[in-house]
Enzyme design. Structure first.
Site, PDB file in Angstrom:
ATOM      1  N   LYS A 109       0.816  -1.219   0.000  1.00 50.50           N
ATOM      2  CA  LYS A 109       0.000   0.000   0.000  1.00 50.50           C
ATOM      3  C   LYS A 109       0.849   1.267   0.000  1.00 50.50           C
ATOM      4  O   LYS A 109       0.354   2.342  -0.316  1.00 50.50           O
ATOM      5  CB  LYS A 109      -0.957   0.007   1.188  1.00 50.50           C
ATOM      6  CG  LYS A 109      -2.065  -1.031   1.056  1.00 50.50           C
ATOM      7  CD  LYS A 109      -3.120  -0.876   2.136  1.00 50.50           C
ATOM      8  CE  LYS A 109      -4.237  -1.879   1.985  1.00 50.50           C
ATOM      9  NZ  LYS A 109      -3.841  -3.235   2.413  1.00 50.50           N
TER      10      LYS A 109
HETATM   11  C1  LIG Z   1      -4.571  -4.336   1.790  1.00 48.57           C
HETATM   12  C2  LIG Z   1      -3.855  -5.645   1.800  1.00 48.57           C
HETATM   13  C3  LIG Z   1      -4.274  -6.739   0.986  1.00 48.57           C
HETATM   14  C4  LIG Z   1      -5.533  -6.673   0.140  1.00 48.57           C
HETATM   15  O1  LIG Z   1      -5.384  -5.788  -0.933  1.00 48.57           O
HETATM   16  P1  LIG Z   1      -6.685  -5.243  -1.721  1.00 48.57           P
HETATM   17  O2  LIG Z   1      -6.166  -4.257  -2.687  1.00 48.57           O
HETATM   18  O3  LIG Z   1      -7.568  -4.621  -0.669  1.00 48.57           O
HETATM   19  O4  LIG Z   1      -7.336  -6.428  -2.356  1.00 48.57           O
HETATM   20  C5  LIG Z   1      -3.516  -7.892   1.005  1.00 48.57           C
HETATM   21  N1  LIG Z   1      -2.415  -8.009   1.774  1.00 48.57           N
HETATM   22  C6  LIG Z   1      -1.981  -6.996   2.567  1.00 48.57           C
HETATM   23  C7  LIG Z   1      -0.766  -7.194   3.409  1.00 48.57           C
HETATM   24  C8  LIG Z   1      -2.684  -5.787   2.613  1.00 48.57           C
HETATM   25  O5  LIG Z   1      -2.257  -4.799   3.419  1.00 48.57           O
END
Ligand SMILES: *Cc1c(COP(=O)(O)O)cnc(C)c1O
Length: 439
Positions: A109
């Site tokens: 993210k």
């Molecule tokens: C947010 C997140 C996900 C899921 O990603 P999406 O884009 O919401 O499908 C998977 N793994 C981790 C570690 C995350 O922080």
């Protein structure tokens, strides 16, 4: 480029408006009006290009009409100042991990959060817009990525709402120790209460008259589209190894922003044969693939908690991309789902057999490939966070302690500041009015 709403009941808007607003007024999600197919040539030349060079080209394809080339390049270079290596899992000739955890908060993210912060920062400066206040509810990882991505960006104030006592210590440190333009609000309630406060704030007439509010989750085009960058770079790295034919990419999914960005990359010509969406016990999308029926339900807690989503917000983007045709969706995307026990067993057996340490989300990605890769295919799973972010689960799975990376240690040293608030909207509203920048 114009952006339309998936609900098709709101006017088309500019990139700037889509980014500043977040959600369309008809509650739909914004989609770019055209998705440019990149020339064949591009896919030959990227084999020897760096991550930043590749991402700059992809960023031009998305945002080139709306942002000056030099600015866009600066944003890309600032956002992606870390590597996203494609790492072979030892003893496996066909499975590779795309490690997305080398950024500031050790999770994927970071890419979207930083990119969005910089883009929003540019819009505010260029257009002489008033200050923008970001509201973000977090169960852990989103808050840390957004807080660190937006730290120190002029004209933007960030409020991170998190449930008291329900996020891990390391996660809490990552957004409560920063100061500057980041305010942490410790809500006496659950994650759902935090999310309800944020949603209520976006609908509150007085608040929106006095403050400019926006969200920073993956509904925002500036946060979700940049996630396409690393799919291209993964392909380039696989091609360098002579392994780019019949690529299958497995994405641990929660709100489905990450995999949707990959589907955009495919639409732009990226040669990926198919995607696999990995679910944990929150298997609403898996069931949709099997039955054609989408039945959202409340989320359940699991060991891969960033995937605990009962009504994935980007599902409507997938439907829109495939014109609501279930067959077309299942042609491009396969599914799988894993229990907490599967997650523990996978972390344990992969570590014992190969020495590779998975986090609980990556474990779902790996297991998804293991389950559905055919002969002659090469599988890449997205390792979405560093295993040390999920210390307890990982250590108890492999029965030993693991080292904590320096970046995480730095956060642990910091001094925490947060403002405790009850879960009632009135006091939250009063806090926002007194502590955020007016229009
Ligand atoms: C947010 C997140 C996900 C899921 O990603 P999406 O884009 O919401 O499908 C998977 N793994 C981790 C570690 C995350 O922080």
């Amino acid at each position: 480029m114009k952006y339309y709403s998936t609900n098709k009941k709101a006017p088309k808007v500019s990139l700037q408006e889509a980014v500043v607003k977040g959600l369309a007024p008809d509650n739909g999600l914004y989609m770019p009006e055209t998705i440019c197919r990149l020339p064949d040539d591009f896919f030959y030349t990227i084999i020897n290009a760096s991550f930043q060079e590749i991402a700059t080209e992809v960023a031009y394809a998305f945002f080139g009409e709306d942002i000056e080339a030099k600015t866009l390049k600066d944003i890309v270079y600032d956002t992606l100042n870390f590597d996203v290596p494609l790492v072979p899992v030892k003893g496996e000739s066909t499975i590779y991990s795309l490690e997305l955890f080398h950024g500031p908060t050790l999770a994927f993210k970071d890419v979207g959060a930083r990119f969005m912060a910089r883009l929003l920062g540019c819009f505010i400066q260029d257009e002489g817009q008033g200050a923008v206040n970001v509201l973000v509810a977090t169960s852990g990882d989103t808050g840390s990525a957004v807080a660190n991505g937006f730290l120190g960006v002029d004209g933007i104030h960030v409020n991170v709402l998190y449930p008291k006592g329900l996020v891990s210590e390391i996660q809490e440190k990552q957004f409560t120790t920063l100061g500057q333009n980041i305010t942490a609000l410790e809500i006496d309630g659950t994650f759902d209460d935090c999310q309800r406060l944020v949603k209520t704030a976006f609908l509150d007439e007085e608040l929106n008259r006095k403050l400019k509010l926006t969200s920073a989750n993956s509904i925002n085009v500036a946060r979700f589209l940049p996630q396409a960058f690393y799919y291209f770079y993964a392909y380039a790295q696989a091609a360098r190894l002579g392994k780019a034919e019949n690529l299958v990419v497995c994405v641990p999914s929660g709100n489905f922003g990450n995999i949707t960005a990959g589907l955009f990359a495919k639409r732009m010509g990226l040669p990926v044969k198919r995607f696999i969406a990995a679910n944990n016990k929150n298997d609403v999308f898996y069931n949709y693939l099997q039955t054609g029926k989408y039945v959202p339900r409340p989320s359940e807690a699991s060991l891969a908690n960033a995937m605990d989503v009962g009504n994935p917000s980007n599902f409507v983007r997938i439907l829109d991309l495939y014109s609501h045709n279930h067959q077309a969706v299942t042609d491009d995307i396969g599914g799988c789902r894993f229990s907490d026990q599967d997650i523990v067993t996978t972390i344990q057996s992969v570590y014992n057999e190969t020495g590779y340490l998975l986090d609980p989300h990556g474990a779902c990605g790996y297991a998804g490939l293991r389950e559905s890769l055919h002969d002659g295919e090469i599988g890449i799973f997205l390792e979405t966070a560093h295993p040390a972010k999920f210390l307890q689960t990982v250590e108890s799975s492999i029965n030993q302690s693991i080292p904590i990376p320096d970046k995480l240690r730095e956060f642990i040293k910091g001094e925490q500041h947060s403002t405790p608030l009850p879960k009632t909207f009135e006091l939250f509203k009063e806090f926002l009015l007194n502590n955020n920048k007016n229009r």
